[in-house]
Design a protein around this motif. Structure first.
Motif, PDB file in Angstrom:
ATOM      1  N   ARG A 192     -78.256 -59.394  -2.725  1.00  0.00           N
ATOM      2  CA  ARG A 192     -77.572 -59.277  -1.435  1.00  0.00           C
ATOM      3  C   ARG A 192     -77.004 -57.877  -1.255  1.00  0.00           C
ATOM      4  NH1 ARG A 192     -72.544 -63.195  -0.308  1.00  0.00           N
ATOM      5  NH2 ARG A 192     -71.742 -62.011  -2.084  1.00  0.00           N
ATOM      6  N   TYR A 193     -76.424 -57.337  -2.313  1.00  0.00           N
ATOM      7  CA  TYR A 193     -75.880 -55.976  -2.247  1.00  0.00           C
ATOM      8  C   TYR A 193     -76.970 -54.973  -1.877  1.00  0.00           C
ATOM      9  CZ  TYR A 193     -74.304 -51.433  -4.034  1.00  0.00           C
ATOM     10  OH  TYR A 193     -74.007 -50.098  -4.169  1.00  0.00           O
ATOM     11  N   MET A 194     -78.144 -55.092  -2.512  1.00  0.00           N
ATOM     12  CA  MET A 194     -79.234 -54.158  -2.229  1.00  0.00           C
ATOM     13  C   MET A 194     -79.703 -54.283  -0.788  1.00  0.00           C
ATOM     14  SD  MET A 194     -81.625 -53.997  -5.632  1.00  0.00           S
ATOM     15  CE  MET A 194     -82.032 -55.732  -5.605  1.00  0.00           C
ATOM     16  N   ALA A 195     -79.860 -55.516  -0.298  1.00  0.00           N
ATOM     17  CA  ALA A 195     -80.353 -55.710   1.063  1.00  0.00           C
ATOM     18  C   ALA A 195     -79.380 -55.158   2.093  1.00  0.00           C
ATOM     19  CB  ALA A 195     -80.601 -57.191   1.319  1.00  0.00           C
ATOM     20  N   MET A 196     -78.090 -55.250   1.817  1.00  0.00           N
ATOM     21  CA  MET A 196     -77.088 -54.803   2.769  1.00  0.00           C
ATOM     22  C   MET A 196     -76.832 -53.298   2.718  1.00  0.00           C
ATOM     23  SD  MET A 196     -76.258 -57.326   4.571  1.00  0.00           S
ATOM     24  CE  MET A 196     -75.960 -59.089   4.680  1.00  0.00           C
ATOM     25  N   ASN A 197     -77.067 -52.682   1.570  1.00  0.00           N
ATOM     26  CA  ASN A 197     -76.709 -51.270   1.416  1.00  0.00           C
ATOM     27  C   ASN A 197     -77.903 -50.342   1.194  1.00  0.00           C
ATOM     28  OD1 ASN A 197     -73.566 -51.239   1.217  1.00  0.00           O
ATOM     29  ND2 ASN A 197     -74.169 -52.919  -0.128  1.00  0.00           N
ATOM     30  N   TYR A 198     -78.946 -50.823   0.514  1.00  0.00           N
ATOM     31  CA  TYR A 198     -80.075 -49.956   0.166  1.00  0.00           C
ATOM     32  C   TYR A 198     -81.393 -50.674   0.444  1.00  0.00           C
ATOM     33  CZ  TYR A 198     -76.463 -47.297  -2.239  1.00  0.00           C
ATOM     34  OH  TYR A 198     -75.327 -46.580  -2.530  1.00  0.00           O
ATOM     35  N   PRO A 199     -81.705 -50.933   1.718  1.00  0.00           N
ATOM     36  CA  PRO A 199     -82.934 -51.677   2.025  1.00  0.00           C
ATOM     37  C   PRO A 199     -84.208 -50.930   1.670  1.00  0.00           C
ATOM     38  CG  PRO A 199     -81.951 -50.789   4.022  1.00  0.00           C
ATOM     39  CD  PRO A 199     -80.956 -50.556   2.924  1.00  0.00           C
ATOM     40  N   SER A 257     -90.920 -55.894  -1.817  1.00  0.00           N
ATOM     41  CA  SER A 257     -91.151 -54.743  -0.962  1.00  0.00           C
ATOM     42  C   SER A 257     -89.824 -54.040  -0.739  1.00  0.00           C
ATOM     43  CB  SER A 257     -91.726 -55.188   0.388  1.00  0.00           C
ATOM     44  OG  SER A 257     -91.662 -54.136   1.314  1.00  0.00           O
ATOM     45  N   SER A 258     -89.745 -52.776  -1.141  1.00  0.00           N
ATOM     46  CA  SER A 258     -88.479 -52.066  -1.009  1.00  0.00           C
ATOM     47  C   SER A 258     -88.131 -51.790   0.445  1.00  0.00           C
ATOM     48  CB  SER A 258     -88.554 -50.737  -1.776  1.00  0.00           C
ATOM     49  OG  SER A 258     -89.568 -49.916  -1.227  1.00  0.00           O
ATOM     50  N   ARG A 259     -89.114 -51.882   1.352  1.00  0.00           N
ATOM     51  CA  ARG A 259     -88.821 -51.574   2.745  1.00  0.00           C
ATOM     52  C   ARG A 259     -88.074 -52.713   3.421  1.00  0.00           C
ATOM     53  NH1 ARG A 259     -90.297 -47.808   6.068  1.00  0.00           N
ATOM     54  NH2 ARG A 259     -91.720 -46.965   4.526  1.00  0.00           N
ATOM     55  N   ARG A 260     -88.504 -53.963   3.196  1.00  0.00           N
ATOM     56  CA  ARG A 260     -87.848 -55.074   3.874  1.00  0.00           C
ATOM     57  C   ARG A 260     -87.367 -56.131   2.897  1.00  0.00           C
ATOM     58  NH1 ARG A 260     -90.039 -57.802   8.900  1.00  0.00           N
ATOM     59  NH2 ARG A 260     -87.825 -58.246   9.001  1.00  0.00           N
ATOM     60  N   MET A 261     -87.231 -55.796   1.656  1.00  0.00           N
ATOM     61  CA  MET A 261     -86.702 -56.718   0.656  1.00  0.00           C
ATOM     62  C   MET A 261     -87.513 -58.000   0.637  1.00  0.00           C
ATOM     63  SD  MET A 261     -84.387 -56.111  -1.423  1.00  0.00           S
ATOM     64  CE  MET A 261     -83.302 -56.801  -2.619  1.00  0.00           C
ATOM     65  N   THR A 262     -88.831 -57.873   0.416  1.00  0.00           N
ATOM     66  CA  THR A 262     -89.720 -59.018   0.455  1.00  0.00           C
ATOM     67  C   THR A 262     -89.949 -59.560  -0.939  1.00  0.00           C
ATOM     68  OG1 THR A 262     -90.854 -58.148   2.383  1.00  0.00           O
ATOM     69  CG2 THR A 262     -92.010 -59.822   1.119  1.00  0.00           C
ATOM     70  N   CYS A 263     -89.779 -60.852  -1.092  1.00  0.00           N
ATOM     71  CA  CYS A 263     -90.090 -61.515  -2.348  1.00  0.00           C
ATOM     72  C   CYS A 263     -91.328 -62.360  -2.134  1.00  0.00           C
ATOM     73  CB  CYS A 263     -88.928 -62.396  -2.807  1.00  0.00           C
ATOM     74  SG  CYS A 263     -89.313 -63.380  -4.258  1.00  0.00           S
ATOM     75  N   THR A 264     -92.400 -62.089  -2.876  1.00  0.00           N
ATOM     76  CA  THR A 264     -93.629 -62.857  -2.757  1.00  0.00           C
ATOM     77  C   THR A 264     -93.704 -63.851  -3.895  1.00  0.00           C
ATOM     78  OG1 THR A 264     -94.716 -60.945  -1.790  1.00  0.00           O
ATOM     79  CG2 THR A 264     -96.129 -62.729  -2.568  1.00  0.00           C
ATOM     80  N   THR A 265     -93.834 -65.121  -3.568  1.00  0.00           N
ATOM     81  CA  THR A 265     -93.893 -66.151  -4.584  1.00  0.00           C
ATOM     82  C   THR A 265     -95.333 -66.387  -4.999  1.00  0.00           C
ATOM     83  OG1 THR A 265     -94.149 -67.950  -3.009  1.00  0.00           O
ATOM     84  CG2 THR A 265     -91.905 -67.237  -3.500  1.00  0.00           C
ATOM     85  N   SER A 266     -95.507 -67.201  -6.039  1.00  0.00           N
ATOM     86  CA  SER A 266     -96.844 -67.456  -6.553  1.00  0.00           C
ATOM     87  C   SER A 266     -97.696 -68.249  -5.574  1.00  0.00           C
ATOM     88  CB  SER A 266     -96.746 -68.222  -7.876  1.00  0.00           C
ATOM     89  OG  SER A 266     -96.065 -69.441  -7.680  1.00  0.00           O
ATOM     90  N   SER A 267     -97.067 -68.909  -4.592  1.00  0.00           N
ATOM     91  CA  SER A 267     -97.837 -69.661  -3.611  1.00  0.00           C
ATOM     92  C   SER A 267     -98.281 -68.794  -2.443  1.00  0.00           C
ATOM     93  CB  SER A 267     -96.996 -70.830  -3.078  1.00  0.00           C
ATOM     94  OG  SER A 267     -95.865 -70.336  -2.397  1.00  0.00           O
ATOM     95  N   GLY A 268     -97.873 -67.524  -2.453  1.00  0.00           N
ATOM     96  CA  GLY A 268     -98.289 -66.609  -1.403  1.00  0.00           C
ATOM     97  C   GLY A 268     -97.329 -66.518  -0.244  1.00  0.00           C
ATOM     98  N   LYS A 269     -96.279 -67.341  -0.240  1.00  0.00           N
ATOM     99  CA  LYS A 269     -95.307 -67.287   0.845  1.00  0.00           C
ATOM    100  C   LYS A 269     -94.305 -66.179   0.584  1.00  0.00           C
ATOM    101  CE  LYS A 269     -95.659 -72.198   1.930  1.00  0.00           C
ATOM    102  NZ  LYS A 269     -94.921 -73.462   2.102  1.00  0.00           N
ATOM    103  N   THR A 271     -90.510 -64.258   1.627  1.00  0.00           N
ATOM    104  CA  THR A 271     -89.178 -64.374   2.201  1.00  0.00           C
ATOM    105  C   THR A 271     -88.686 -62.977   2.500  1.00  0.00           C
ATOM    106  OG1 THR A 271     -88.719 -66.365   0.941  1.00  0.00           O
ATOM    107  CG2 THR A 271     -86.832 -65.173   1.817  1.00  0.00           C
ATOM    108  N   ARG A 272     -88.369 -62.706   3.759  1.00  0.00           N
ATOM    109  CA  ARG A 272     -87.960 -61.357   4.143  1.00  0.00           C
ATOM    110  C   ARG A 272     -86.506 -61.348   4.582  1.00  0.00           C
ATOM    111  NH1 ARG A 272     -93.331 -61.184   6.295  1.00  0.00           N
ATOM    112  NH2 ARG A 272     -94.550 -59.494   5.379  1.00  0.00           N
ATOM    113  N   ALA A 273     -85.845 -60.251   4.302  1.00  0.00           N
ATOM    114  CA  ALA A 273     -84.478 -60.050   4.763  1.00  0.00           C
ATOM    115  C   ALA A 273     -84.437 -58.803   5.625  1.00  0.00           C
ATOM    116  CB  ALA A 273     -83.537 -59.884   3.572  1.00  0.00           C
ATOM    117  N   ALA A 274     -83.906 -58.924   6.830  1.00  0.00           N
ATOM    118  CA  ALA A 274     -83.727 -57.757   7.690  1.00  0.00           C
ATOM    119  C   ALA A 274     -82.354 -57.180   7.412  1.00  0.00           C
ATOM    120  CB  ALA A 274     -83.846 -58.161   9.155  1.00  0.00           C
ATOM    121  N   PRO A 275     -82.235 -56.208   6.515  1.00  0.00           N
ATOM    122  CA  PRO A 275     -80.926 -55.778   6.027  1.00  0.00           C
ATOM    123  C   PRO A 275     -80.073 -55.080   7.059  1.00  0.00           C
ATOM    124  CG  PRO A 275     -82.667 -54.365   5.193  1.00  0.00           C
ATOM    125  CD  PRO A 275     -83.338 -55.496   5.896  1.00  0.00           C
ATOM    126  N   SER A 276     -80.635 -54.701   8.204  1.00  0.00           N
ATOM    127  CA  SER A 276     -79.823 -53.997   9.184  1.00  0.00           C
ATOM    128  C   SER A 276     -78.872 -54.930   9.923  1.00  0.00           C
ATOM    129  CB  SER A 276     -80.733 -53.301  10.201  1.00  0.00           C
ATOM    130  OG  SER A 276     -81.545 -54.253  10.871  1.00  0.00           O
TER     131      SER A 276
END
Length: 294
Positions: A192-199, A257-269, A271-276
């Protein structure tokens, strides 16, 4: 006459001695009036739209009085130890926890606590809650005990980080490990800290003067492994055979993904966070695989 006076003095001395003993006894540490234990698992994983139920049971000492119970968020934002502008500190995103107080007694020593996960809740966590129990010892002094609970949200059919971690340990003929939920919660705080401060970057530390920073998240950042700019995803089927491992420098089981804080799971789905948008309750993937115990 002298003997009578001596007897009176002895009686007075004994009375003072007994009074002093009683006072000293009240100053000594008293045994805890109750012991708490979670019946079943204290860390649970549930899907959106489902509920998680934790059962807590107390063992009372003879003569112990009632104990009050309440559920609180262990989030530094809720405790006021971190500055979290725009963050809803009354609940974790997508989860409604039991509110109010409960009373436990020797005749009714057990309670079930139900947590409702919203149907549109995003997979993340684990979230940490604290069950705060308050009673009195034999001297009337307040006694408090805190029991931690952990809740993780995961979509149906998705594999958790520990499942992926143990898959590769099994491939290498290592014994499986168990997740440490406390470290995983710290990892969620750092995410959460990274997404809010260093997206656009993945720092391995935290500036405690910044919003959403915490000593716990700082420790997780200093000990964790994070990857950026990995756009491919490795799909690991649940089959008994052992697939070939990825080539050096190739795709990994999880990608951020360091640009939008994307976590890719093994199922291919993903989860993105819009840190702005700091006012939104955003999805933050946990990094549980670095902190595990045998």
């Amino acid at each position: 006459m002298a003997r009578a006076r001596l007897g009176t003095l002895l009686l007075a001395f004994l009375a003072l001695l007994l009074s002093a003993c009683n006072t000293l006894q009240s100053l000594l540490p008293q045994p805890k009036p109750f012991e708490a234990q979670v019946v079943g698992e204290s860390d649970q994983t549930v899907a959106p739209g489902e509920t998680a139920t934790y059962t807590l049971r107390l063992s009372f000492r003879e003569g112990a009085g009632p104990v009050t119970l309440r559920v609180a968020l262990a989030d530094p934002c809720a405790k006021g130890t971190s500055s979290c502008p725009g963050w809803d500190t009354s609940r974790y995103p997508g989860v409604e926890h039991p509110r109010g107080t409960f009373t436990l007694t020797p005749s009714a020593p057990e309670v079930s606590l139900t947590f409702q996960v919203a149907a549109d809740a995003l997979p993340q966590g684990p979230f940490k809650y604290e069950v705060v129990l308050t009673g009195e010892d034999a001297s009337g002094k307040a006694v408090e005990e805190v029991v931690p609970l952990y809740l993780k949200v995961l979509n149906p059919g998705e594999r958790s980080g520990m499942e992926a971690w143990n898959f590769w340990r099994s491939y290498l003929s290592f014994s499986p490990v168990r997740e440490d939920p406390e470290w995983s919660f710290w990892a969620w705080l750092h995410s959460r800290y990274m997404a809010m401060n260093y997206p656009n970057s993945l720092p391995h530390d935290e500036d405690l003067s910044q919003p959403f920073a915490s000593p716990e998240g700082q420790q997780a950042g200093r000990k964790g492994n994070e990857w950026g700019n990995l756009t491919q995803n490795l799909h690991l089927p649940h089959t008994p055979h052992k697939p070939s491992p990825p080539p050096p420098g190739g795709p990994r089981p999880r990608a951020w993904s360091s640009r939008r804080m994307t976590c890719t799971t093994s199922s291919g789905k993903r989860t993105r966070a819009a840190p702005s948008l700091a006012s939104r309750q955003l999805p933050f993937p946990s990094i549980p695989t670095q902190w595990a115990s045998r």
